[in-house]
Design a protein around this motif. Structure first.
Motif, PDB file in Angstrom:
ATOM      1  N   ARG A  49       3.542  -6.015  -9.325  1.00  0.00           N
ATOM      2  CA  ARG A  49       2.364  -6.624  -8.707  1.00  0.00           C
ATOM      3  C   ARG A  49       3.774  -6.509  -7.117  1.00  0.00           C
ATOM      4  O   ARG A  49       2.815  -6.134  -6.266  1.00  0.00           O
ATOM      5  N   ARG A  50       4.501  -6.362  -6.703  1.00  0.00           N
ATOM      6  CA  ARG A  50       5.327  -5.349  -5.844  1.00  0.00           C
ATOM      7  C   ARG A  50       4.792  -4.415  -5.220  1.00  0.00           C
ATOM      8  O   ARG A  50       4.258  -4.313  -4.187  1.00  0.00           O
ATOM      9  N   TYR A  51       4.640  -3.369  -5.870  1.00  0.00           N
ATOM     10  CA  TYR A  51       4.237  -2.104  -5.928  1.00  0.00           C
ATOM     11  C   TYR A  51       2.666  -2.385  -5.603  1.00  0.00           C
ATOM     12  O   TYR A  51       2.243  -1.680  -4.438  1.00  0.00           O
ATOM     13  N   GLN A  52       1.923  -2.740  -6.327  1.00  0.00           N
ATOM     14  CA  GLN A  52       0.300  -3.434  -6.131  1.00  0.00           C
ATOM     15  C   GLN A  52      -0.017  -3.983  -4.228  1.00  0.00           C
ATOM     16  O   GLN A  52      -1.005  -3.233  -3.999  1.00  0.00           O
ATOM     17  N   SER A  53       1.171  -5.043  -3.818  1.00  0.00           N
ATOM     18  CA  SER A  53       0.676  -5.158  -2.663  1.00  0.00           C
ATOM     19  C   SER A  53       1.798  -4.302  -1.919  1.00  0.00           C
ATOM     20  O   SER A  53       1.560  -5.434  -0.873  1.00  0.00           O
ATOM     21  N   ASN A  54       1.774  -3.240  -1.671  1.00  0.00           N
ATOM     22  CA  ASN A  54       2.709  -1.895  -0.935  1.00  0.00           C
ATOM     23  C   ASN A  54       3.983  -2.644  -0.323  1.00  0.00           C
ATOM     24  O   ASN A  54       4.171  -2.365   0.718  1.00  0.00           O
ATOM     25  N   ASP A  55       4.639  -3.464  -1.431  1.00  0.00           N
ATOM     26  CA  ASP A  55       5.631  -3.750  -0.702  1.00  0.00           C
ATOM     27  C   ASP A  55       7.009  -2.742  -1.836  1.00  0.00           C
ATOM     28  O   ASP A  55       8.082  -3.131  -0.731  1.00  0.00           O
ATOM     29  N   LEU A  56       6.661  -1.711  -2.400  1.00  0.00           N
ATOM     30  CA  LEU A  56       7.484  -0.996  -3.374  1.00  0.00           C
ATOM     31  C   LEU A  56       6.612  -0.277  -3.426  1.00  0.00           C
ATOM     32  O   LEU A  56       5.729  -0.007  -3.492  1.00  0.00           O
ATOM     33  N   ASP A  57       7.780   1.203  -3.435  1.00  0.00           N
ATOM     34  CA  ASP A  57       6.962   2.438  -3.081  1.00  0.00           C
ATOM     35  C   ASP A  57       7.863   3.041  -4.260  1.00  0.00           C
ATOM     36  O   ASP A  57       9.748   3.267  -4.299  1.00  0.00           O
ATOM     37  N   PHE A  58       7.566   3.739  -5.192  1.00  0.00           N
ATOM     38  CA  PHE A  58       8.724   4.371  -6.386  1.00  0.00           C
ATOM     39  C   PHE A  58       8.981   5.646  -6.522  1.00  0.00           C
ATOM     40  O   PHE A  58       9.228   6.573  -6.686  1.00  0.00           O
ATOM     41  N   SER A  59       8.019   6.262  -4.871  1.00  0.00           N
ATOM     42  CA  SER A  59       7.821   7.725  -5.406  1.00  0.00           C
ATOM     43  C   SER A  59       8.829   8.362  -5.119  1.00  0.00           C
ATOM     44  O   SER A  59       8.726  10.023  -5.623  1.00  0.00           O
TER      45      SER A  59
END
Ligand code: GLP
Length: 245
Positions: A49-59
């Motif tokens: 959810r946090r990735y989808q809302s641009n709050d987390l980046d795992f790149s």
């Protein structure tokens, strides 16, 4: 040991997600040690959810998993590789080549284990290791034993673990009897450790592991010797802790 009290399963998942989020935000190229089991599912859903809302980046993140059943392929829906793909990796922007799970299909146990240790070493070690807790106090698949196992190794699963995991398989005979798992030393070398526990079935083992004697018969008890451990538990799992813990 830092004990963080959560109300229930979803509160535990959010609080644990806060800790992993902070790790990834503060160090975008973190090496995360990841776990399977039913306990982290809500946490992984929260990270998605946090990735989808641009709050987390795992790149830039890399990951290493604790364990894998010996003999199961990545396509087997009970393998831990399959679990990680479907519950987390397929839904975030982590690079596939930066995710390491022991190779369940490598028949040479020594090779499977040394390759996993090598992957961890090449990444420069684990920044934050996530752990669930087995009903018998196991972490990863380090089962109760006379001595603490050190590095990644092949284990014979105990009957209680086979029984506990049988619910995921069509029949008890389908449950693998061996697994490759990080050793206690591998886990203890992580810079930080985050343990998540929920449900009253974990209450006894939580009290024993974190407030009882340190013994290889309760593998998680070794975590009392680690300098940076946080345990996030719901009320039920923390219901048998000593007062003020
Ligand atoms: C499995 C895994 C562990 C996990 C444990 C608890 O056997 N190998 O890494 O922590 O069981 O599972 P659950 O979270 O479903 O209680």
């Amino acid at each position: 040991m830092n004990m963080i009290h959560a109300k229930d399963y979803s509160d535990m998942s959010r609080k644990a997600a806060n800790i992993i989020s902070a790790q990834v935000i503060l160090k975008p190229n973190s090496v995360l040690g990841l776990a399977t089991g039913s306990t982290p599912e809500g946490l992984y859903a929260e990270l998605i959810r946090r990735y989808q809302s641009n709050d987390l980046d795992f790149s830039l993140v890399s990951s290493v998993n604790l364990d894998e059943y010996r003999g199961l392929s990545p396509e087997n829906d009970q393998s831990y590789r399959y679990f990680m793909q479907t519950k987390l990796f397929d839904h975030i922007n982590i690079r596939p080549e930066a995710t390491f799970v022991p190779d369940g299909l490598e028949p040479d146990a020594a090779r499977a284990c040394s390759r996993h240790e090598e992957a961890i070493r090449n990444l420069g070690g684990i920044d934050l290791q996530l752990l669930g807790l087995g009903n018998n106090g196991h972490i990863g698949f380090n089962e109760p034993a006379p001595v603490f196992e050190k590095e990644t190794h092949c284990v014979d699963l105990t009957q209680s673990t086979i029984d506990a995991n049988a619910r995921f398989f069509a029949s008890r005979e389908d449950v693998p009897t061996q697994a490759y798992t990080m050793g206690i030393r591998t886990i203890m070398r992580a810079k930080k450790i985050l343990v998540i526990v929920n449900g009253e079935q974990k209450a006894d083992i939580v009290a024993k592991a974190f407030f009882g004697p340190v013994t290889p018969e309760v593998p998680a008890s070794i975590l009392q010797m680690h300098p940076d451990v946080t345990v996030v538990g719901d009320e039920a799992a923390f219901s048998k802790l000593p007062a003020n813990a």
